[in-house]
Design a protein around this motif. Sequence first.
Motif, mmCIF file in Angstrom:
data_model
loop_
_atom_site.group_PDB
_atom_site.id
_atom_site.type_symbol
_atom_site.label_atom_id
_atom_site.label_comp_id
_atom_site.label_asym_id
_atom_site.label_seq_id
_atom_site.Cartn_x
_atom_site.Cartn_y
_atom_site.Cartn_z
ATOM 1 N N ILE A 1 7.869 -29.214 -21.924
ATOM 2 C CA ILE A 1 8.998 -28.572 -21.232
ATOM 3 C C ILE A 1 10.326 -29.114 -21.764
ATOM 4 C CG2 ILE A 1 10.142 -28.266 -19.010
ATOM 5 C CD1 ILE A 1 7.302 -28.354 -17.750
ATOM 6 N N GLY A 2 10.405 -30.431 -21.905
ATOM 7 C CA GLY A 2 11.615 -31.036 -22.458
ATOM 8 C C GLY A 2 11.877 -30.535 -23.870
ATOM 9 N N GLY A 3 10.820 -30.405 -24.661
ATOM 10 C CA GLY A 3 10.952 -29.937 -26.035
ATOM 11 C C GLY A 3 11.363 -28.472 -26.107
ATOM 12 N N TYR A 4 10.693 -27.641 -25.327
ATOM 13 C CA TYR A 4 10.994 -26.205 -25.366
ATOM 14 C C TYR A 4 12.390 -25.890 -24.824
ATOM 15 C CZ TYR A 4 6.791 -24.105 -27.293
ATOM 16 O OH TYR A 4 5.807 -23.692 -28.156
ATOM 17 N N ALA A 5 12.894 -26.751 -23.957
ATOM 18 C CA ALA A 5 14.264 -26.538 -23.486
ATOM 19 C C ALA A 5 15.216 -26.576 -24.681
ATOM 20 C CB ALA A 5 14.649 -27.602 -22.457
ATOM 21 N N VAL A 6 14.956 -27.514 -25.604
ATOM 22 C CA VAL A 6 15.771 -27.600 -26.821
ATOM 23 C C VAL A 6 15.476 -26.405 -27.732
ATOM 24 C CG1 VAL A 6 16.322 -28.988 -28.858
ATOM 25 C CG2 VAL A 6 15.762 -30.118 -26.683
ATOM 26 N N GLY A 7 14.174 -26.127 -27.925
ATOM 27 C CA GLY A 7 13.761 -25.078 -28.857
ATOM 28 C C GLY A 7 14.243 -23.698 -28.444
ATOM 29 N N ILE A 8 13.972 -23.336 -27.196
ATOM 30 C CA ILE A 8 14.295 -21.978 -26.746
ATOM 31 C C ILE A 8 15.809 -21.775 -26.649
ATOM 32 C CG2 ILE A 8 14.134 -20.371 -24.810
ATOM 33 C CD1 ILE A 8 11.294 -21.382 -24.343
ATOM 34 N N LEU A 9 16.501 -22.770 -26.101
ATOM 35 C CA LEU A 9 17.962 -22.638 -26.012
ATOM 36 C C LEU A 9 18.568 -22.588 -27.413
ATOM 37 C CD1 LEU A 9 18.749 -24.948 -22.978
ATOM 38 C CD2 LEU A 9 19.094 -22.475 -23.116
ATOM 39 N N GLY A 10 18.051 -23.407 -28.308
ATOM 40 C CA GLY A 10 18.531 -23.399 -29.687
ATOM 41 C C GLY A 10 18.285 -22.041 -30.339
ATOM 42 N N PHE A 11 17.134 -21.463 -30.077
ATOM 43 C CA PHE A 11 16.765 -20.138 -30.580
ATOM 44 C C PHE A 11 17.812 -19.103 -30.169
ATOM 45 C CE2 PHE A 11 14.512 -16.090 -29.959
ATOM 46 C CZ PHE A 11 13.910 -15.915 -31.205
ATOM 47 N N ALA B 1 11.563 -37.729 -23.257
ATOM 48 C CA ALA B 1 10.824 -37.989 -24.501
ATOM 49 C C ALA B 1 10.614 -36.685 -25.264
ATOM 50 C CB ALA B 1 9.481 -38.656 -24.188
ATOM 51 N N GLY B 2 10.314 -35.600 -24.521
ATOM 52 C CA GLY B 2 10.130 -34.297 -25.162
ATOM 53 C C GLY B 2 11.416 -33.801 -25.809
ATOM 54 N N TRP C 1 6.799 -41.824 -28.112
ATOM 55 C CA TRP C 1 5.528 -41.906 -27.381
ATOM 56 C C TRP C 1 5.574 -43.021 -26.345
ATOM 57 C CZ3 TRP C 1 2.005 -38.425 -26.813
ATOM 58 C CH2 TRP C 1 1.839 -37.440 -27.799
ATOM 59 N N ALA C 2 6.245 -44.113 -26.697
ATOM 60 C CA ALA C 2 6.340 -45.229 -25.752
ATOM 61 C C ALA C 2 7.089 -44.799 -24.490
ATOM 62 C CB ALA C 2 7.032 -46.418 -26.403
ATOM 63 N N ILE C 3 8.162 -44.017 -24.673
ATOM 64 C CA ILE C 3 8.916 -43.535 -23.506
ATOM 65 C C ILE C 3 8.003 -42.681 -22.620
ATOM 66 C CG2 ILE C 3 10.809 -42.040 -22.741
ATOM 67 C CD1 ILE C 3 12.200 -42.845 -25.451
ATOM 68 N N ALA C 4 7.247 -41.790 -23.253
ATOM 69 C CA ALA C 4 6.324 -40.949 -22.491
ATOM 70 C C ALA C 4 5.264 -41.803 -21.797
ATOM 71 C CB ALA C 4 5.670 -39.920 -23.406
ATOM 72 N N ALA C 5 4.762 -42.823 -22.512
ATOM 73 C CA ALA C 5 3.724 -43.677 -21.927
ATOM 74 C C ALA C 5 4.279 -44.518 -20.774
ATOM 75 C CB ALA C 5 3.119 -44.576 -23.003
ATOM 76 N N ILE C 6 5.531 -44.952 -20.909
ATOM 77 C CA ILE C 6 6.153 -45.703 -19.810
ATOM 78 C C ILE C 6 6.209 -44.815 -18.563
ATOM 79 C CG2 ILE C 6 8.350 -46.645 -18.955
ATOM 80 C CD1 ILE C 6 8.871 -47.564 -21.868
ATOM 81 N N SER C 7 6.591 -43.566 -18.767
ATOM 82 C CA SER C 7 6.703 -42.667 -17.620
ATOM 83 C C SER C 7 5.338 -42.458 -16.971
ATOM 84 C CB SER C 7 7.327 -41.332 -18.033
ATOM 85 O OG SER C 7 6.413 -40.547 -18.773
ATOM 86 N N LEU C 8 4.299 -42.377 -17.799
ATOM 87 C CA LEU C 8 2.953 -42.234 -17.231
ATOM 88 C C LEU C 8 2.535 -43.512 -16.510
ATOM 89 C CD1 LEU C 8 0.334 -40.601 -16.883
ATOM 90 C CD2 LEU C 8 -0.465 -41.585 -19.035
ATOM 91 N N ASN C 9 2.875 -44.652 -17.103
ATOM 92 C CA ASN C 9 2.527 -45.939 -16.512
ATOM 93 C C ASN C 9 3.114 -46.085 -15.106
ATOM 94 O OD1 ASN C 9 1.331 -48.530 -16.622
ATOM 95 N ND2 ASN C 9 3.292 -49.458 -17.159
ATOM 96 N N LEU C 10 4.297 -45.524 -14.943
ATOM 97 C CA LEU C 10 4.971 -45.591 -13.643
ATOM 98 C C LEU C 10 4.088 -45.009 -12.534
ATOM 99 C CD1 LEU C 10 7.775 -46.734 -13.264
ATOM 100 C CD2 LEU C 10 8.712 -44.450 -13.528
ATOM 101 N N ILE C 11 3.501 -43.844 -12.805
ATOM 102 C CA ILE C 11 2.668 -43.237 -11.754
ATOM 103 C C ILE C 11 1.219 -43.679 -11.849
ATOM 104 C CG2 ILE C 11 4.094 -41.241 -11.237
ATOM 105 C CD1 ILE C 11 2.382 -39.601 -13.158
ATOM 106 N N MET C 12 0.707 -43.856 -13.072
ATOM 107 C CA MET C 12 -0.708 -44.200 -13.222
ATOM 108 C C MET C 12 -0.929 -45.694 -13.013
ATOM 109 S SD MET C 12 -3.289 -43.434 -16.404
ATOM 110 C CE MET C 12 -2.832 -44.776 -17.482
#
Lengths: 254, 317
Positions: free
Chosen positions: B71-81, B227-228, B44-55
């Motif tokens: 999107i990052g998560g589904y790339a793993v999920g769908i390809l793994g599937f 992060a995803g 979550w911190a990685i995701a929040a850092i990325s948001l902090n960059l723009i926000m």
Amino acid sequence: MTDGPRDLHLEARGLHKRFGGLQAATDLSMRAQQGEVHAVIGPNGAGKTTLVHMLSGFLRPDSGSIVFGGDDITGLSAPGRVQRGLARSFQITSVFREFTVLENVVLPIQARQGHSFRFWQSAMRDPGLTGPARALLEEVGLGDRAATRAGHLAHGEQRQLEIAIALATNPSFLLLDEPMAGMGPEENRALIDFLGALKKTHGMLLIEHDLDAVFALADRITVLVYGRVIASGRPDEIRRNREVRTAYLGEAHA
Amino acid sequence: MRSQLTPAHAVATLLIVLCATIPYLAPALDEPFYVIVFARIMIWAIAAISLNLIMGFGGMISFGHAVYLGIGGYAVGILGFHDVTSAWIQLPIAIGLCALVALVFGVICLRTRGIYFIMITLALAQMVFFLSVSAERYGSDDGLNILWRSEFGSGLIDLEDGVVMYYTIFAVLLGCLLLQWRMVVSRFGMVLRASQSNDTRVQAIGIPTYRYRLAAFVIAGVMCGLAGFLQANLERFVSPDMMNWHRSGELILMTVLGGTATLFGPLVGAVVFLLLSETLSTITIHWHLVFGPFLILVVLFARGGVMGLLGSRTTRD
Ligand SMILES: Nc1ncnc2c1ncn2[C@@H]1O[C@H](COP(=O)(O)OP(=O)(O)OP(=O)(O)O)[C@@H](O)[C@H]1O
Ligand SMILES: [Mg+2]
């Protein structure tokens, strides 16, 4: 650091600008010569700032064109015009309040050194940026305020910084929108001297309500009323012009 | 121009040391559960850092930032599937997709400001969310189990090993903190921060700000996609919930809670947010009733977030 003897005059040709029902510029033409201070005066709401917005690319005229250095720049973006050497200051102080004074000046110097897609090296530790920035701050008299946050400066100092930011882009031509606004008499005199010295190296369009400053600096004056040019000429001609006296000078210099 | 050491520095250092030692500390304290808690916090911190960059540094309040987690998560999920488990395929696809989506979304929403920007980022993210909900093949609402974590091959980084998984996340977190710091103080960061402060003036200086803001938007999207990618691997599971608008809202809250536009604010925010919601939810099922007002108080009275309270005043802390 100014370029050679190119023809860098700034010219407005038949500008029109309408805001809803309000005509802010009507067939507005003028020509500001390089090496001269061209003052634009006129009562509140005459359209002076609108003219600066159009010349600097922040407002698109409804019709008419703008020529700078021999090129038609009517379609050029605001940043594009600055890159060509046409910089402006703002009537309402527009500094980066959270930045230090030094950072405020580093940014325009960074801009003139090319693109800013540099992600690693610290900008404020780059002597190629801070060196020229400090030199410029000394020049405008803000040298000892470099580390202060711009938002914490006194009003007069913020006005100085406003001009310093525009100067830091290394322009050949400056559009100054009421640089003296809200300054004390002392600061006023200092700024007149400063701008007088700048005249040698920069073309200038000076919008100013302070007529003492205008007559001290201007080589040419254009008088704007309700978006129209009612007179344009040398200072002594403008002083004598009856229409100008009744429309404008009369009320200010009764 | 270094400011003196503040409690904010101490807290940041402490948190980093804690993250580094939890896999050894937690078993010693007989609380092995904390390993997974901290792994989650770091993601979550990685995701929040990325948001902090723009926000935080660019003033772009994205209310759809969790879409890149998805999107990052589904790339793993769908390809793994489809039995594609190599990280060398999954990772570039995750990064490329996030970059592409962020680029398209950025082009659409960066023309707008303020509340319109917030609403458009939300709407665009919800489109992807509904796409994932309607993907029956990939489990729709129920999500997708991931049998094998991403494989780097030849025993290089074996994510199936819990400790390796943990320290991979930790390394990415450190990398993101470092990158954030360099970007913020660099020329790029100067333009980004100045544009947040006064975009018109940056243009009047000769800088076309749009392309820099767009670049920041894409970089933030890719970082969040990372992060995803990690989250999918850690949980061995992806579902549309990862990119629900709640998640985007939580990312904003975390960042604000920790302190926007501070380097360690997102990490601190993620820690406080997740530990607090974890603890409160074990005390009472009505924990939202306590947590909500608490967050509002922080936003109202501690505008710099936790880091602000601890004396962090500048972007360099
Ligand atoms: N964006 C805008 N939309 C609508 N009307 C505008 C806009 N900008 C300026 N105006 C109007 O156009 C007219 C000219 O404004 P402008 O600011 O150019 O005057 P000015 O000569 O600079 O006045 P001042 O001396 O007070 O600075 C005014 O009546 C103003 O209200
Ligand atoms: Mg004006």
